[in-house]
Design a protein around this motif. Structure first.
Motif, PDB file in Angstrom:
ATOM      1  N   THR A 160      83.815  59.150  63.804  1.00 14.95           N
ATOM      2  CA  THR A 160      84.427  58.259  64.809  1.00 14.95           C
ATOM      3  C   THR A 160      84.256  56.806  64.403  1.00 14.95           C
ATOM      4  OG1 THR A 160      84.032  59.853  66.588  1.00 14.95           O
ATOM      5  CG2 THR A 160      84.381  57.564  67.232  1.00 14.95           C
ATOM      6  N   ALA A 161      83.050  56.457  63.930  1.00 13.93           N
ATOM      7  CA  ALA A 161      82.801  55.078  63.518  1.00 13.93           C
ATOM      8  C   ALA A 161      83.664  54.710  62.311  1.00 13.93           C
ATOM      9  CB  ALA A 161      81.319  54.891  63.184  1.00 13.93           C
ATOM     10  N   GLY A 162      83.791  55.610  61.369  1.00 10.86           N
ATOM     11  CA  GLY A 162      84.603  55.355  60.181  1.00 10.86           C
ATOM     12  C   GLY A 162      86.073  55.195  60.525  1.00 10.86           C
ATOM     13  N   ARG A 163      86.563  56.072  61.389  1.00 12.95           N
ATOM     14  CA  ARG A 163      87.982  55.963  61.788  1.00 12.95           C
ATOM     15  C   ARG A 163      88.227  54.706  62.583  1.00 12.95           C
ATOM     16  NH1 ARG A 163      87.598  62.274  63.385  1.00 12.95           N
ATOM     17  NH2 ARG A 163      88.237  63.156  61.370  1.00 12.95           N
ATOM     18  N   GLY A 164      87.222  54.311  63.388  1.00 11.45           N
ATOM     19  CA  GLY A 164      87.382  53.113  64.190  1.00 11.45           C
ATOM     20  C   GLY A 164      87.513  51.849  63.356  1.00 11.45           C
ATOM     21  N   LEU A 165      86.905  51.845  62.196  1.00 12.95           N
ATOM     22  CA  LEU A 165      86.968  50.685  61.321  1.00 12.95           C
ATOM     23  C   LEU A 165      88.108  50.762  60.305  1.00 12.95           C
ATOM     24  CD1 LEU A 165      83.188  50.109  60.490  1.00 12.95           C
ATOM     25  CD2 LEU A 165      84.660  48.651  61.893  1.00 12.95           C
ATOM     26  N   SER A 166      88.647  51.969  60.099  1.00 14.00           N
ATOM     27  CA  SER A 166      89.615  52.137  59.002  1.00 14.00           C
ATOM     28  C   SER A 166      90.854  51.279  59.176  1.00 14.00           C
ATOM     29  CB  SER A 166      90.004  53.617  58.880  1.00 14.00           C
ATOM     30  OG  SER A 166      90.632  54.077  60.065  1.00 14.00           O
ATOM     31  N   GLY A 167      91.305  51.114  60.413  1.00 11.92           N
ATOM     32  CA  GLY A 167      92.496  50.325  60.648  1.00 11.92           C
ATOM     33  C   GLY A 167      92.319  48.864  60.273  1.00 11.92           C
ATOM     34  N   GLU A 168      91.090  48.379  60.334  1.00 11.83           N
ATOM     35  CA  GLU A 168      90.818  46.993  60.007  1.00 11.83           C
ATOM     36  C   GLU A 168      91.073  46.696  58.530  1.00 11.83           C
ATOM     37  OE1 GLU A 168      86.897  44.009  60.280  1.00 11.83           O
ATOM     38  OE2 GLU A 168      87.007  45.829  61.483  1.00 11.83           O
ATOM     39  N   PHE A 169      91.022  47.748  57.724  1.00 12.55           N
ATOM     40  CA  PHE A 169      91.162  47.577  56.270  1.00 12.55           C
ATOM     41  C   PHE A 169      92.425  48.244  55.730  1.00 12.55           C
ATOM     42  CE2 PHE A 169      86.691  47.613  57.452  1.00 12.55           C
ATOM     43  CZ  PHE A 169      86.289  46.349  56.992  1.00 12.55           C
ATOM     44  N   ALA A 170      93.301  48.679  56.610  1.00 13.15           N
ATOM     45  CA  ALA A 170      94.541  49.347  56.168  1.00 13.15           C
ATOM     46  C   ALA A 170      95.504  48.304  55.587  1.00 13.15           C
ATOM     47  CB  ALA A 170      95.189  50.060  57.341  1.00 13.15           C
ATOM     48  N   GLY A 171      96.355  48.796  54.719  1.00 11.41           N
ATOM     49  CA  GLY A 171      97.397  47.932  54.167  1.00 11.41           C
ATOM     50  C   GLY A 171      97.008  47.259  52.867  1.00 11.41           C
ATOM     51  N   ILE A 218      67.596  55.408  60.510  1.00  6.62           N
ATOM     52  CA  ILE A 218      68.859  56.160  60.402  1.00  6.62           C
ATOM     53  C   ILE A 218      68.785  57.297  61.408  1.00  6.62           C
ATOM     54  CG2 ILE A 218      70.410  57.428  58.874  1.00  6.62           C
ATOM     55  CD1 ILE A 218      70.006  54.606  57.922  1.00  6.62           C
ATOM     56  N   ALA A 219      69.360  57.085  62.584  1.00 10.33           N
ATOM     57  CA  ALA A 219      69.255  58.076  63.660  1.00 10.33           C
ATOM     58  C   ALA A 219      70.592  58.369  64.328  1.00 10.33           C
ATOM     59  CB  ALA A 219      68.248  57.603  64.719  1.00 10.33           C
ATOM     60  N   THR A 220      71.647  57.710  63.869  1.00 13.14           N
ATOM     61  CA  THR A 220      72.984  57.914  64.422  1.00 13.14           C
ATOM     62  C   THR A 220      73.998  57.973  63.296  1.00 13.14           C
ATOM     63  OG1 THR A 220      73.482  55.546  64.591  1.00 13.14           O
ATOM     64  CG2 THR A 220      72.356  56.567  66.478  1.00 13.14           C
ATOM     65  N   GLY A 221      75.186  58.467  63.630  1.00 11.15           N
ATOM     66  CA  GLY A 221      76.262  58.466  62.647  1.00 11.15           C
ATOM     67  C   GLY A 221      76.694  57.058  62.286  1.00 11.15           C
ATOM     68  N   GLN A 222      76.610  56.142  63.256  1.00 12.58           N
ATOM     69  CA  GLN A 222      76.949  54.750  62.976  1.00 12.58           C
ATOM     70  C   GLN A 222      75.989  54.151  61.949  1.00 12.58           C
ATOM     71  OE1 GLN A 222      76.639  56.154  65.977  1.00 12.58           O
ATOM     72  NE2 GLN A 222      78.212  55.422  67.410  1.00 12.58           N
ATOM     73  N   ALA A 223      74.688  54.471  62.088  1.00 17.50           N
ATOM     74  CA  ALA A 223      73.705  53.963  61.128  1.00 17.50           C
ATOM     75  C   ALA A 223      73.949  54.558  59.744  1.00 17.50           C
ATOM     76  CB  ALA A 223      72.291  54.287  61.612  1.00 17.50           C
ATOM     77  N   LEU A 224      74.348  55.836  59.703  1.00 14.19           N
ATOM     78  CA  LEU A 224      74.659  56.469  58.426  1.00 14.19           C
ATOM     79  C   LEU A 224      75.844  55.789  57.753  1.00 14.19           C
ATOM     80  CD1 LEU A 224      74.227  58.715  56.351  1.00 14.19           C
ATOM     81  CD2 LEU A 224      75.617  60.222  57.806  1.00 14.19           C
ATOM     82  N   LEU A 225      76.870  55.472  58.534  1.00 14.96           N
ATOM     83  CA  LEU A 225      78.029  54.769  57.982  1.00 14.96           C
ATOM     84  C   LEU A 225      77.630  53.382  57.474  1.00 14.96           C
ATOM     85  CD1 LEU A 225      81.140  54.879  57.555  1.00 14.96           C
ATOM     86  CD2 LEU A 225      81.345  53.675  59.735  1.00 14.96           C
ATOM     87  N   ALA A 226      76.742  52.711  58.203  1.00 16.77           N
ATOM     88  CA  ALA A 226      76.281  51.396  57.780  1.00 16.77           C
ATOM     89  C   ALA A 226      75.518  51.480  56.456  1.00 16.77           C
ATOM     90  CB  ALA A 226      75.398  50.778  58.853  1.00 16.77           C
ATOM     91  N   ALA A 227      74.709  52.532  56.302  1.00 18.56           N
ATOM     92  CA  ALA A 227      73.983  52.726  55.044  1.00 18.56           C
ATOM     93  C   ALA A 227      74.953  52.874  53.887  1.00 18.56           C
ATOM     94  CB  ALA A 227      73.078  53.956  55.147  1.00 18.56           C
ATOM     95  N   ARG A 228      76.022  53.622  54.114  1.00 17.05           N
ATOM     96  CA  ARG A 228      77.032  53.794  53.068  1.00 17.05           C
ATOM     97  C   ARG A 228      77.738  52.467  52.770  1.00 17.05           C
ATOM     98  NH1 ARG A 228      78.456  56.712  49.816  1.00 17.05           N
ATOM     99  NH2 ARG A 228      80.492  57.528  50.453  1.00 17.05           N
TER     100      ARG A 228
END
Length: 335
Positions: A324-335, A197-207
């Motif tokens: 940034t990673a979370g916002r980048g994926l959020s649109g994929e699950f909108a609606g 866990i060394a990046t924000g992307q890895a942290l988001l993946a852990a969640r």
């Protein structure tokens, strides 16, 4: 700064709610001291240190007392000056291995200072959990498989730190995908993930996997507040995942180490003998013999560490990447 109320953490113990990021700085042998812990907590994440890092000379009062006072007072001053941006709580790591002759003394000191979060390693013991609970603290126990996870909860731990493949120090060997899933099949309490866990992307993946928090260690070694030798910090910055070697030789338990530090000690990193757990001994504060004090541990995530930095800058980077990673994926699950 992240609005903590956007993250649902009501199911967690109070000590783990409302953090800037769902991130805990792992306790680093030698490296984690009051300066690093205070900086981590002020930055809005849980900071921690091993109790055995506080080592006084014979005949001197316990250094652990002084460290706990220093940390508590510094965080109190910060909170008084910044009521809208309070510091995160801190944690103390207790090595529960039977060879740790200081354990009873350190438990008493931590209970008296009302340490809010206790991290336990290398053994789950009921009396240690009871000591933490006696002062209102919570216990997070680190484990490398599902069997150890069940034992820890059965003995009274409040939460788990899943140490997966790629973690620094005494690392596990299981994929985080497998380890987190098996634990979440039966445990809905606080769960942290350790392992690259060394990046924000890895942290988001852990969640996304189901962990409540990431557990980050190696990137903090390259911070100004860390009590690490300059050569160690430089090696963290210049190395990547392929420079990590897994070996049981140095402590008797499988761990991840920097290959260049092994070579510098005159050893063939590609042909290391193994050792068994019976060689582990914390009577001198470390399970690693002094002859190998410059065999440096690190996790596989160090390829993301490109510069010497400080804690506020590192945490800010992780936050930017996470959002940034979370916002980048959020649109994929909108609606």
């Amino acid at each position: 700064m992240t609005a903590p109320w956007l993250r649902d953490d009501n199911h967690l113990p109070e000590a783990l709610r409302g953090l800037r990021l769902p991130l805990v700085g792992s306790p680093l042998f030698i490296i984690s001291g009051p300066e690093l812990v205070i900086a981590q907590c002020k930055a809005g994440i849980v900071g921690s240190f091993p109790a055995l890092n506080a080592r006084e000379a014979e005949g001197e009062p316990p250094l652990l007392e002084a460290w706990l006072t220093q940390i508590t007072e510094a965080l109190d001053r910060h909170n008084q000056a910044n009521p809208d941006r309070p510091a995160a709580p801190f944690a103390v790591n207790q090595i529960v291995h039977r060879s740790n002759a200081r354990l009873d003394r350190d438990l008493e000191i931590c209970a008296r200072h009302k340490v809010p979060i206790w991290i336990t390693s290398l053994g789950a013991r009921v009396e240690v959990n009871e000591a933490a609970h006696s002062c209102g603290g919570i216990v997070l126990h680190d484990i490398i498989n599902n069997t150890f996870a069940r034992k820890a909860i059965d003995k009274g731990a409040d939460g788990l730190i899943a140490v997966a493949a790629g973690a620094g120090g005494h690392a596990g060997q299981q994929s985080p995908f497998a380890l987190i899933r098996e634990i979440r099949d039966w445990f809905d309490g606080p769960l942290l993930l350790s392992g690259a866990i060394a990046t924000g992307q890895a942290l988001l993946a852990a969640r996304a996997l189901g962990a409540d928090f990431g557990y980050m260690g190696s990137p903090f070694i390259a911070c100004a507040e860390a009590n690490a030798q300059p050569g160690y910090k430089d090696m963290i910055v210049s190395s990547g995942a392929e420079d990590i070697v897994t070996s049981s030789l140095f402590t008797g338990v499988s761990g991840n180490y920097l290959k260049p530090s092994i070579a510098a000690a005159g050893l063939d990193a590609d042909n290391l003998p193994s050792a068994d757990a019976s060689t582990m001994n914390f009577s001198s504060g470390s399970s690693k013999p002094k002859a190998w004090k410059e065999i440096w541990g690190a996790g596989q995530g160090i390829g993301a560490v490109r510069d010497l930095t400080d804690v506020p800058t590192l945490v800010a980077r992780i936050e930017r990447e996470y959002l940034t990673a979370g916002r980048g994926l959020s649109g994929e699950f909108a609606g």
